[in-house]
Design a protein around this motif. Sequence first.
Motif, mmCIF file in Angstrom:
data_model
loop_
_atom_site.group_PDB
_atom_site.id
_atom_site.type_symbol
_atom_site.label_atom_id
_atom_site.label_comp_id
_atom_site.label_asym_id
_atom_site.label_seq_id
_atom_site.Cartn_x
_atom_site.Cartn_y
_atom_site.Cartn_z
ATOM 1 N N LEU A 11 0.801 -1.210 0.000
ATOM 2 C CA LEU A 11 0.000 0.000 0.000
ATOM 3 C C LEU A 11 0.836 1.262 0.000
ATOM 4 N N GLY A 12 2.089 1.141 0.316
ATOM 5 C CA GLY A 12 2.899 2.319 0.490
ATOM 6 C C GLY A 12 2.849 2.774 1.938
ATOM 7 N N PRO A 13 3.802 3.588 2.365
ATOM 8 C CA PRO A 13 3.860 3.974 3.780
ATOM 9 C C PRO A 13 2.649 4.774 4.248
ATOM 10 N N THR A 14 2.079 5.599 3.366
ATOM 11 C CA THR A 14 0.951 6.440 3.783
ATOM 12 C C THR A 14 -0.271 5.604 4.111
ATOM 13 N N ASN A 15 -0.688 4.748 3.190
ATOM 14 C CA ASN A 15 -1.872 3.937 3.421
ATOM 15 C C ASN A 15 -1.634 2.875 4.483
ATOM 16 N N THR A 16 -0.425 2.366 4.591
ATOM 17 C CA THR A 16 -0.137 1.365 5.614
ATOM 18 C C THR A 16 -0.312 1.949 7.006
ATOM 19 N N ALA A 17 0.211 3.155 7.220
ATOM 20 C CA ALA A 17 0.069 3.811 8.522
ATOM 21 C C ALA A 17 -1.392 4.135 8.813
ATOM 22 N N ALA A 18 -2.117 4.648 7.791
ATOM 23 C CA ALA A 18 -3.531 4.980 7.985
ATOM 24 C C ALA A 18 -4.352 3.736 8.297
ATOM 25 N N SER A 19 -4.057 2.637 7.623
ATOM 26 C CA SER A 19 -4.791 1.398 7.858
ATOM 27 C C SER A 19 -4.593 0.904 9.289
ATOM 28 N N GLN A 20 -3.363 0.927 9.784
ATOM 29 C CA GLN A 20 -3.099 0.455 11.143
ATOM 30 C C GLN A 20 -3.745 1.364 12.181
ATOM 31 N N GLN A 21 -3.695 2.681 11.965
ATOM 32 C CA GLN A 21 -4.303 3.607 12.907
ATOM 33 C C GLN A 21 -5.819 3.436 12.958
ATOM 34 N N LEU A 22 -6.440 3.226 11.802
ATOM 35 C CA LEU A 22 -7.891 3.048 11.786
ATOM 36 C C LEU A 22 -8.291 1.733 12.448
ATOM 37 N N ARG A 69 -9.328 11.240 -4.815
ATOM 38 C CA ARG A 69 -10.214 10.205 -5.337
ATOM 39 C C ARG A 69 -9.401 9.022 -5.867
ATOM 40 N N GLY A 70 -9.889 7.832 -5.558
ATOM 41 C CA GLY A 70 -9.216 6.636 -6.028
ATOM 42 C C GLY A 70 -8.004 6.243 -5.215
ATOM 43 N N SER A 71 -7.801 6.855 -4.041
ATOM 44 C CA SER A 71 -6.625 6.531 -3.227
ATOM 45 C C SER A 71 -6.894 5.416 -2.227
ATOM 46 N N GLY A 72 -8.105 4.868 -2.207
ATOM 47 C CA GLY A 72 -8.399 3.724 -1.347
ATOM 48 C C GLY A 72 -9.033 4.067 -0.020
ATOM 49 N N LYS A 73 -9.711 5.204 0.096
ATOM 50 C CA LYS A 73 -10.319 5.599 1.373
ATOM 51 C C LYS A 73 -11.426 4.626 1.786
ATOM 52 N N ARG A 130 -4.510 10.145 6.541
ATOM 53 C CA ARG A 130 -4.331 10.511 5.137
ATOM 54 C C ARG A 130 -4.025 9.272 4.309
ATOM 55 N N THR A 131 -4.579 9.251 3.102
ATOM 56 C CA THR A 131 -4.341 8.153 2.169
ATOM 57 C C THR A 131 -3.760 8.707 0.878
ATOM 58 N N ALA A 132 -3.034 7.865 0.182
ATOM 59 C CA ALA A 132 -2.450 8.233 -1.113
ATOM 60 C C ALA A 132 -2.231 6.956 -1.908
ATOM 61 N N ALA A 133 -2.608 6.974 -3.162
ATOM 62 C CA ALA A 133 -2.408 5.800 -4.005
ATOM 63 C C ALA A 133 -0.925 5.590 -4.260
#
Length: 464
Positions: A54-65, A87-91, A251-254
């Motif tokens: 997922l990349g560092p941004t989405n990985t951190a957001a996923s764990q925090q959520l 849009r399209g970043s996986g929110k 925050r999320t980012a593709a």
Amino acid sequence: SPKKAQPPASRPQSPTRIPRNLPPHLGTCLRLQRRAMLLELQNCSVECDGDASLGPTNTAASQQLKDLLVGTVTRGEGNSCFVLGPRGSGKTALVDRAIASLNQTPIVIRLSGHTELNDRLALREIARQLSLQTGKTYLTELNGDDDQDDDDNPFLDAGPSIDIPPPSHLPALVSALTTLSRPVVVILDAFDLFALHARQALLYCLLDTAQSCRVGQGNNGIAVIGVTTRIDTINLLEKRVKSRFSGRMLRTAAPTELSFWMKLVERVFRARIEAPEEEWEPLWALAVDNFIADRKVLEQIQETVAVTCDIRVLQRILVGVVAALAPSSPFPTCAQFLSAVHAQRIRDPFPHLSTLPYPSICLLIAAVHAHTAGHDAITFEMLYDAFREQYRASAAAPIQVAGGSIGGFEHLIAEKLFICVASSSTSIAPGFTRYRSALTWDDVKRAVDKMGKTSLKKWLTKAQ
């Protein structure tokens, strides 16, 4: 003499070439493969390869959520957060993934700012979803004056409806969420649109309930998750609403790595099927290998990712490739991919230029010459004079631009090929009204090339 051992059954040899047309007995395999690829595209998201990709941004957001929801479900906490990203970043996929990972299934209420245009419609939707998930109707004793605004939503069913309290009892309904048998997760899609509601009553009630929910009070937890693309959403909240918000913003980012998108393409085309014919699998694998290794395909994927990291764009491109597969063209090719990419890029605003009459094309070429000469604003008389000079200097057959009248030019104005740059006036003759051309030299060149008129090509070339 001892009996000779039977040779082992030979495996199907790997094909060395791909047939141009599909053999008739492989038609079923092609249909199954297309269906499997479309199913893979339907379930495709930036979340589908696990957290590692997922990349560092989405990985951190996923764990925090996940940690936030675990606190709500297991310890009965009241939490709130924003999930921000383009849009399209996986929110949405990130939220769904976090909810699916919970050990206990919560009550999930999904609201959208695009459909719940006011608090009354949101209240109706909350009551409807609660009734469907719990089998009970809430606050029916307060539903005494609920029929006064039924015309707010023209899409309501005429059949039996759920008893819903009026908007004045919104705090009572929201505060009852923590008394349910299971924890509650409220997802507000397009959160910024809810901030535009009058007095932000819904947001205040939800965030106030989440803030006042404490561990050890005997109630179940509640989590309010706002999903939006606007990074300034918190500035839209009123002071009393902002004070109830926890301040968590995820925050999320593709992913921007090309390797991620190439793996995505490979996973779609290598979707497994139970092929009834043994020769299909090696044949399809060879075709996919050739497709992925094509340099032009790689370049187009790079350009697409450079323009946008929205996974839905890539999905639409791949759907176009899958839809183009047929018995006469059964394997993915670079030409199919280029056609699908072109269809998803910005469309040609003037696709029918080559079908215009000969005099209209002459006016367009004259406008190109005027622009090259430094005249951005042109009139019909200027274009007609340029055409007559070209006619005198060439040996082409005599052609009149709508008989020297302005009729053909008005047709081009109606098609918005020429745009007026001055206000209309009764003191100015139509032939002297100033316009500018909406076309570029490339647009006119493509139209002239399709027409195949040598005289027009030579005239247009002089404008370079």
